[in-house]
Design a protein around this motif. Structure first.
Motif, PDB file in Angstrom:
ATOM      1  N   THR A  42       1.068  -1.432   0.233  1.00 25.51           N
ATOM      2  CA  THR A  42      -0.182   0.242  -0.587  1.00 25.51           C
ATOM      3  C   THR A  42       1.015   0.852   0.204  1.00 25.51           C
ATOM      4  O   THR A  42       0.453   2.319  -0.340  1.00 25.51           O
ATOM      5  CB  THR A  42      -1.051   0.066   1.325  1.00 25.51           C
ATOM      6  N   TYR A  43       2.363   1.218   0.062  1.00 27.70           N
ATOM      7  CA  TYR A  43       3.201   2.753   0.331  1.00 27.70           C
ATOM      8  C   TYR A  43       3.298   2.584  -1.536  1.00 27.70           C
ATOM      9  O   TYR A  43       4.277   3.666  -1.379  1.00 27.70           O
ATOM     10  CB  TYR A  43       4.364   1.651   1.469  1.00 27.70           C
ATOM     11  N   LEU A  44       3.296   1.915  -2.360  1.00 29.76           N
ATOM     12  CA  LEU A  44       3.337   2.290  -3.389  1.00 29.76           C
ATOM     13  C   LEU A  44       2.726   3.251  -4.263  1.00 29.76           C
ATOM     14  O   LEU A  44       1.583   3.235  -3.985  1.00 29.76           O
ATOM     15  CB  LEU A  44       3.551   1.053  -4.064  1.00 29.76           C
ATOM     16  N   PRO A  45       2.892   4.014  -5.053  1.00 31.69           N
ATOM     17  CA  PRO A  45       2.097   5.492  -6.049  1.00 31.69           C
ATOM     18  C   PRO A  45       1.355   4.435  -6.841  1.00 31.69           C
ATOM     19  O   PRO A  45       1.698   5.288  -8.141  1.00 31.69           O
ATOM     20  CB  PRO A  45       2.861   6.030  -6.578  1.00 31.69           C
ATOM     21  N   LEU A  46       0.098   3.179  -6.447  1.00 25.55           N
ATOM     22  CA  LEU A  46      -0.226   2.521  -7.372  1.00 25.55           C
ATOM     23  C   LEU A  46      -1.671   2.241  -6.178  1.00 25.55           C
ATOM     24  O   LEU A  46      -1.434   2.112  -5.097  1.00 25.55           O
ATOM     25  CB  LEU A  46       0.580   1.556  -7.367  1.00 25.55           C
ATOM     26  N   ALA A  47      -2.509   2.141  -7.518  1.00 25.27           N
ATOM     27  CA  ALA A  47      -3.965   1.077  -6.445  1.00 25.27           C
ATOM     28  C   ALA A  47      -3.982   0.329  -6.844  1.00 25.27           C
ATOM     29  O   ALA A  47      -4.709  -0.170  -7.550  1.00 25.27           O
ATOM     30  CB  ALA A  47      -5.119   2.059  -6.632  1.00 25.27           C
ATOM     31  N   PHE A  48      -4.388  -1.092  -6.337  1.00 25.65           N
ATOM     32  CA  PHE A  48      -4.007  -2.617  -6.666  1.00 25.65           C
ATOM     33  C   PHE A  48      -5.648  -2.623  -6.995  1.00 25.65           C
ATOM     34  O   PHE A  48      -6.045  -2.793  -5.620  1.00 25.65           O
ATOM     35  CB  PHE A  48      -3.203  -3.288  -6.383  1.00 25.65           C
ATOM     36  N   ASN A  49      -5.957  -3.457  -7.645  1.00 24.31           N
ATOM     37  CA  ASN A  49      -7.908  -3.358  -7.783  1.00 24.31           C
ATOM     38  C   ASN A  49      -8.048  -5.079  -8.250  1.00 24.31           C
ATOM     39  O   ASN A  49      -8.947  -5.207  -8.497  1.00 24.31           O
ATOM     40  CB  ASN A  49      -8.294  -2.625  -8.812  1.00 24.31           C
TER      41      ASN A  49
END
Length: 352
Positions: free
Chosen positions: A206-213
């Motif tokens: 969750t710390y990465l600049p992405l939203a895993f969906n």
């Protein structure tokens, strides 16, 4: 960076120098700050380059006595890297004489030469071929891998997700791209063990600049509800070729329908503006330019059959990636991922 320097393999592609030089001419009309090193047979290129009357100092020729054939094996191509237009274009990036290399030639040879000359980034096991696909949404969708790696484990897929998100931020201006894994269903229980493991790792990052969906299916690629689609190169290449074939099928079917009768021809005249918009949206030349992500340098692959228009678009992709400093962005995100992964491994191994 105000003046991206791009080394162009002028001898690659189905149309050879004509399309490559025509693409350079079109690119310079759109952006006069670009600078080119045109790599290939100087005796062949010099007269054609002079006829284009390009802005002074915008293009120089680097002579290469040889070129790579479209059906040449990568192992054979590697042995001739120092004398071929493809190899010398990549070497220009390695030596710092160019910011990016562009070729429409043999994909396998281009990948092999790029990996040997530029090496992979720390934390990357395999580079991925990355491109933009058209969608019904407000912007295109990033997809990787498109053929560089036929088999991938969970770690490879997570690395692709990190790189793809960085590409989406640079190419599409998205702060937190929506990322999904290509699967045979959207349910968590479906798919291979590699996909399930990669999904679990991305949910925790969750710390990465992405939203895993989660997962997406092939029929959703063009809907506009995902920004980055991650898959292995085998599935990705099939998905890409299927999408391109479907686009040609729709275009040919409409052309046949509108020429079948006088009434159909009248309907074509009324529908021409809408059909033109459809043609523009489906034309692969308008989406040309795939990037090898994960290397210590920037290499862009064009469709072999691209027109001058397609080459110009691939050049625009290269210039955008240079100005967006995509290599640094990917490196930063990978360092963040590795730092958290190492910290988690340290905590889990602590006997206390």
């Amino acid at each position: 960076m105000s003046a991206p320097r791009i080394a162009v393999d002028a001898m690659g592609g189905d149309a050879g120098p004509a399309a490559m030089l025509g693409g350079i001419e079109r690119a310079l009309r759109a952006d006069r700050s670009l600078r080119f090193t045109v790599v290939g047979d100087e005796a062949l290129l010099a007269p054609q380059l002079e006829r284009l009357a390009l802005p002074a100092g915008s293009a120089t020729i680097l002579h290469a006595p040889d070129s790579i054939a479209g059906d040449e094996k990568p192992s054979q191509a590697l042995r001739r890297a120092r004398t071929t237009s493809m190899g010398l274009a990549i070497n220009a990036v390695k030596e710092g004489a160019a910011d990016a290399a562009l070729s429409a030639g043999n994909t396998g040879a281009l990948m092999a030469m790029s990996k040997l000359a530029l090496r992979t980034m720390p934390g990357i096991d395999r580079p991925a071929l990355t491109a933009l696909l058209p969608t019904l949404g407000s912007h295109d969708c990033v997809m990787l891998d498109l053929g560089a790696n036929t088999e991938c484990d969970a770690q490879n897929l997570v690395q692709f997700a990190v790189m793809g998100a960085a590409y989406a931020r640079t190419a599409l201006g998205l702060k937190r791209p929506r990322v999904k894994l290509l699967n045979i269903g959207t349910e968590e229980l479906k798919g291979t063990d590699e996909l399930k493991e990669a999904a679990a790792m991305l949910r925790e990052a969750t710390y990465l600049p992405l939203a895993f969906n989660g997962f997406t299916e092939g029929d959703q690629l063009s809907r506009g509800n995902v920004d980055v689609v991650v898959t292995d190169g085998f599935s990705g290449n099939i998905a890409l070729k299927t999408a391109e074939g479907t686009a040609r099928f729709v275009t040919d079917l409409l052309r046949r329908a509108f020429t079948s009768s006088l009434r159909s021809k009248a309907g074509f005249a009324l529908s021409k503006p809408a059909l033109h918009m459809l043609k523009v949206h489906l034309d692969p030349n308008n989406h040309n330019g795939a990037v090898f992500l994960g290397l210590n340098g920037l290499v862009v692959k064009s469709h072999g059959g691209a027109t001058a228009k397609g080459i110009a678009n691939a050049i625009a992709v290269a210039a955008r990636m240079v100005r967006g400093d995509i290599v640094r962005q990917v490196t930063t995100d990978l360092d963040e991922f590795r730092a958290h992964a190492f910290a988690g491994a340290t905590v889990s191994s602590d006997p206390s």
